[in-house]
Design a protein around this motif. Sequence first.
Motif, PDB file in Angstrom:
ATOM      1  N   ASP A  46       0.828  -1.205   0.000  1.00 42.61           N
ATOM      2  CA  ASP A  46       0.000   0.000   0.000  1.00 42.61           C
ATOM      3  C   ASP A  46       0.860   1.252   0.000  1.00 42.61           C
ATOM      4  OD1 ASP A  46      -2.688  -1.227   0.245  1.00 42.61           O
ATOM      5  OD2 ASP A  46      -1.863  -1.975   2.129  1.00 42.61           O
ATOM      6  N   CYS A  47       1.993   1.188   0.699  1.00 46.17           N
ATOM      7  CA  CYS A  47       2.862   2.361   0.806  1.00 46.17           C
ATOM      8  C   CYS A  47       4.324   1.926   0.879  1.00 46.17           C
ATOM      9  CB  CYS A  47       2.490   3.174   2.047  1.00 46.17           C
ATOM     10  SG  CYS A  47       3.346   4.776   2.145  1.00 46.17           S
ATOM     11  N   ILE A  48       5.196   2.703   0.246  1.00 42.85           N
ATOM     12  CA  ILE A  48       6.629   2.445   0.248  1.00 42.85           C
ATOM     13  C   ILE A  48       7.329   3.637   0.886  1.00 42.85           C
ATOM     14  CG2 ILE A  48       8.666   2.013  -1.182  1.00 42.85           C
ATOM     15  CD1 ILE A  48       6.585   0.994  -3.328  1.00 42.85           C
ATOM     16  N   LEU A  49       8.137   3.364   1.904  1.00 44.58           N
ATOM     17  CA  LEU A  49       8.959   4.392   2.547  1.00 44.58           C
ATOM     18  C   LEU A  49      10.326   4.337   1.903  1.00 44.58           C
ATOM     19  CD1 LEU A  49       7.978   3.694   6.282  1.00 44.58           C
ATOM     20  CD2 LEU A  49       6.734   4.974   4.519  1.00 44.58           C
ATOM     21  N   LEU A  50      10.731   5.426   1.284  1.00 40.90           N
ATOM     22  CA  LEU A  50      11.893   5.400   0.403  1.00 40.90           C
ATOM     23  C   LEU A  50      12.986   6.350   0.887  1.00 40.90           C
ATOM     24  CD1 LEU A  50      12.931   4.228  -2.261  1.00 40.90           C
ATOM     25  CD2 LEU A  50      11.794   6.094  -3.460  1.00 40.90           C
ATOM     26  N   ASP A  51      14.055   5.764   1.463  1.00 44.04           N
ATOM     27  CA  ASP A  51      15.222   6.561   1.830  1.00 44.04           C
ATOM     28  C   ASP A  51      15.988   6.919   0.559  1.00 44.04           C
ATOM     29  OD1 ASP A  51      17.106   7.866   3.311  1.00 44.04           O
ATOM     30  OD2 ASP A  51      18.084   6.068   4.081  1.00 44.04           O
ATOM     31  N   ILE A  52      16.655   8.070   0.579  1.00 45.43           N
ATOM     32  CA  ILE A  52      17.369   8.532  -0.607  1.00 45.43           C
ATOM     33  C   ILE A  52      18.792   7.975  -0.669  1.00 45.43           C
ATOM     34  CG2 ILE A  52      18.276  10.556  -1.810  1.00 45.43           C
ATOM     35  CD1 ILE A  52      15.292  10.269  -2.057  1.00 45.43           C
ATOM     36  N   MET A  53      19.525   8.093   0.428  1.00 46.33           N
ATOM     37  CA  MET A  53      20.924   7.674   0.457  1.00 46.33           C
ATOM     38  C   MET A  53      21.013   6.209   0.855  1.00 46.33           C
ATOM     39  SD  MET A  53      22.241  10.462  -0.519  1.00 46.33           S
ATOM     40  CE  MET A  53      23.980  10.064  -0.334  1.00 46.33           C
ATOM     41  N   LEU A  54      21.423   5.369  -0.110  1.00 45.91           N
ATOM     42  CA  LEU A  54      21.474   3.930   0.125  1.00 45.91           C
ATOM     43  C   LEU A  54      22.838   3.372  -0.292  1.00 45.91           C
ATOM     44  CD1 LEU A  54      17.924   3.251  -1.252  1.00 45.91           C
ATOM     45  CD2 LEU A  54      18.622   2.906   1.123  1.00 45.91           C
ATOM     46  N   PRO A  55      23.221   2.211   0.232  1.00 39.09           N
ATOM     47  CA  PRO A  55      24.552   1.663  -0.040  1.00 39.09           C
ATOM     48  C   PRO A  55      24.830   1.426  -1.521  1.00 39.09           C
ATOM     49  CG  PRO A  55      23.497   0.472   1.765  1.00 39.09           C
ATOM     50  CD  PRO A  55      22.467   1.369   1.176  1.00 39.09           C
ATOM     51  N   ASP A  56      23.794   1.063  -2.283  1.00 38.94           N
ATOM     52  CA  ASP A  56      24.014   0.731  -3.691  1.00 38.94           C
ATOM     53  C   ASP A  56      23.423   1.768  -4.648  1.00 38.94           C
ATOM     54  OD1 ASP A  56      21.482   0.018  -2.876  1.00 38.94           O
ATOM     55  OD2 ASP A  56      21.358  -1.770  -4.133  1.00 38.94           O
TER      56      ASP A  56
END
Length: 231
Positions: A46-56
């Motif tokens: 239903d919802c995606i929480l999306l961080d910007i800075m990620l390892p890949d």
Amino acid sequence: MKVLALEDNKELAKSIHDFLSMAGYVCEMAETIAEAKEKLLSFSYDCILLDIMLPDGNGLDVLRFIKAEKISSGVLIISAKEALDDKIEGLEEGADDYLTKPFHLSELHARIRAIYRRKSLDGNNDKLVTFNEISLNTDTFEAFINNNLLDITRKEFDLLMYFMVNKNRVLSRQAIAAHLWGDYTDNLANLDFVYQHVKNLRKKISLVNGTDYIDTVYGLGYRFKSNTPEA
């Protein structure tokens, strides 16, 4: 409601997972873009929480992936204070909202609920979701049939909500299990517990003289009909 949180900070990820789980959500986690894409191709959220800075890489790549794959989930961007350009780009790419770190988990919860109402409940920002004689209060998780309180569990409430926002669509037992209990059910050989929950829900609705809109589609799953069944 089912949420996917893409967050590589283990402490924050655990806090988000524990808080949303305590609130009754199915919350799954991903630490990398690759893991998130794999989950998005296998399960619905239903919802995606999306961080910007990620390892890949940059989490906005996941947002573009969601757009390309025509995934209908709501998206809440989580970003650092200085990442203004990423916020703007994310909103232009189709994200529904953004939240700046650090944040209170209660505010995160409120943003998720607002996105869900806009995306899944036909833009209805009211806490009541209704269909004919059925009324669901998404704040108190109470269900009413002809204004009579329905004695159901939280899972049964979520099941009824899932049916109501997917009227006239055939929902497989696998889809219902994954939506309400998470991706671990994908490896279960027996999904009889879905049948039992549907059976209990139908029985409780009939006890208060409610209409049974749930059809069994043999060999496929279930469908919540928007028309009144014939006598």
